[in-house]
Design an enzyme around this catalytic site. Structure first.
Site, PDB file in Angstrom:
ATOM      1  N   CYS A 103       0.829  -1.210   0.000  1.00 24.74           N
ATOM      2  CA  CYS A 103       0.000   0.000   0.000  1.00 24.74           C
ATOM      3  C   CYS A 103       0.869   1.269   0.000  1.00 24.74           C
ATOM      4  CB  CYS A 103      -0.992  -0.038   1.156  1.00 24.74           C
ATOM      5  SG  CYS A 103      -2.344   1.111   0.914  1.00 24.74           S
ATOM      6  N   HIS A 231      -3.619  -5.371   1.475  1.00 26.71           N
ATOM      7  CA  HIS A 231      -2.814  -5.603   2.683  1.00 26.71           C
ATOM      8  C   HIS A 231      -2.771  -7.090   3.041  1.00 26.71           C
ATOM      9  CE1 HIS A 231      -2.297  -1.421   4.262  1.00 26.71           C
ATOM     10  NE2 HIS A 231      -3.291  -1.208   3.412  1.00 26.71           N
ATOM     11  N   GLU A 233      -0.816  -8.544   5.096  1.00 25.91           N
ATOM     12  CA  GLU A 233      -0.545  -8.729   6.541  1.00 25.91           C
ATOM     13  C   GLU A 233      -1.826  -8.697   7.353  1.00 25.91           C
ATOM     14  OE1 GLU A 233      -0.366  -5.944   5.016  1.00 25.91           O
ATOM     15  OE2 GLU A 233      -0.937  -4.297   6.351  1.00 25.91           O
TER      16      GLU A 233
HETATM   17  N1  LIG Z   1      -3.217   1.974   3.974  1.00 26.62           N
HETATM   18  C1  LIG Z   1      -2.310   2.698   3.359  1.00 26.62           C
HETATM   19  O1  LIG Z   1      -1.118   2.353   3.303  1.00 26.62           O
HETATM   20  C2  LIG Z   1      -2.778   3.988   2.745  1.00 26.62           C
HETATM   21  C3  LIG Z   1      -1.775   4.606   1.795  1.00 26.62           C
HETATM   22  C4  LIG Z   1      -2.015   6.080   1.513  1.00 26.62           C
HETATM   23  N2  LIG Z   1      -1.890   6.861   2.686  1.00 26.62           N
HETATM   24  C5  LIG Z   1      -3.347   6.254   0.829  1.00 26.62           C
HETATM   25  O2  LIG Z   1      -4.306   6.656   1.431  1.00 26.62           O
HETATM   26  O3  LIG Z   1      -3.459   5.989  -0.333  1.00 26.62           O
END
Ligand SMILES: NC(=O)CC[C@H](N)C(=O)O
Length: 270
Positions: A103, A231, A233
């Site tokens: 992400c 994600h 994890e």
């Molecule tokens: N969950 C995250 O890693 C979000 C990544 C980034 N801050 C976004 O909103 O796109």
């Protein structure tokens, strides 16, 4: 037996480091959570690890665009010993290490030019930008692994169901030429699919951000660098699955990605 050493970075707004470290531990790795400032000061050395992981979060509060400011640090920061952090990263790659960006970590990898990598290493040829919906998307999505991918993290995997939570996840290549190159080299590692057709989709909300070619994850030509918007994890136990009380024999899909990385390092670098 020696365990792969995993550098899990945190600090400046990264907020998934504990879960990510836990997943690497469950997978058989030896993770260490290290603050980015310890890397920037030279106290900790990237070359002491076999896997570097950039977890999810909100680096620098997403100012200038997600991961943008931190990408500049990785590209231009001079360490106390006179070398550049970027040179250290290049040596790490030459030694055969693995890099995972999740992400916000994926956003960092594309913004510093580690992905798509190959002949474009260090150049920004693609980006991840604001979701078409104009809002933060927090949902589980269906994903398909490209059967042609060389991505080490995805070996033996086919379809996955994982959560996304981001505001800037829309994949866009610089132009058609770049897209064709990425496609022809099999660098599109993971795509959002429609739950019924099981085919890559542009349809919202299955494609949660409007990503071109439904790209959810990219690898580099070596298969050793991998970045993805979902994600893994956050799916480290079957009870993380939204329907775990109703569906039986669930594969804990997220964990498989970490196991693949750890097992590859055990077989190739230790
Ligand atoms: N969950 C995250 O890693 C979000 C990544 C980034 N801050 C976004 O909103 O796109």
């Amino acid at each position: 037996m020696k365990k792969p050493r995993v550098l899990v970075l945190w600090g400046y707004g990264i907020n998934c480091e504990v879960e990510t470290s836990y997943a690497f531990k469950l997978a058989g790795g030896d993770p260490e959570i290290v603050h980015l400032s310890e890397i920037f000061s030279g106290e900790k050395n990237l070359l002491d690890y076999q896997i570097i992981c950039f977890p999810g979060g909100f680096l620098d509060g997403d100012h200038l665009g997600s991961a943008q400011a931190c990408a500049h640090r990785f590209k231009h920061l001079k360490l106390k010993d006179g070398t550049y952090l970027w040179e250290k990263l290049m040596i790490f790659l030459k030694k055969g290490g693995l890099i995972l960006g999740i992400c916000n970590g994926f956003q960092l990898l594309v913004k510093m030019g580690l992905l798509p990598g190959g002949k474009y290493l260090g150049e920004r040829k693609v980006t991840l930008t604001y979701n078409d919906s104009g809002k933060f998307e927090d949902r589980w999505v269906y994903l398909k692994v490209n059967p042609q991918t060389k991505c080490i993290f995805l070996e033996g995997l086919d379809e996955l169901y994982l959560p996304v939570r981001h505001g800037e996840g829309k994949f866009i290549p610089q132009d058609e030429k770049v897209l064709e190159e990425i496609k022809s080299q099999g660098l599109i590692a993971l795509q959002y699919i429609h739950p019924e057709t099981r085919k890559p989709t542009l349809e919202y909300p299955y494609n949660p951000n409007g990503a071109v070619e439904a790209v959810a994850g990219l690898t580099d030509p070596t298969g050793r660098i991998f970045g993805l918007m979902p994600h893994p994890e956050a799916f480290n136990h079957f009870t993380n699955h939204p329907r775990w009380t109703r569906e039986k024999n669930l594969t804990v899909a997220g964990l498989e990605i970490f196991k693949n990385a750890v097992n590859w390092v055990k077989a190739n670098l230790l």
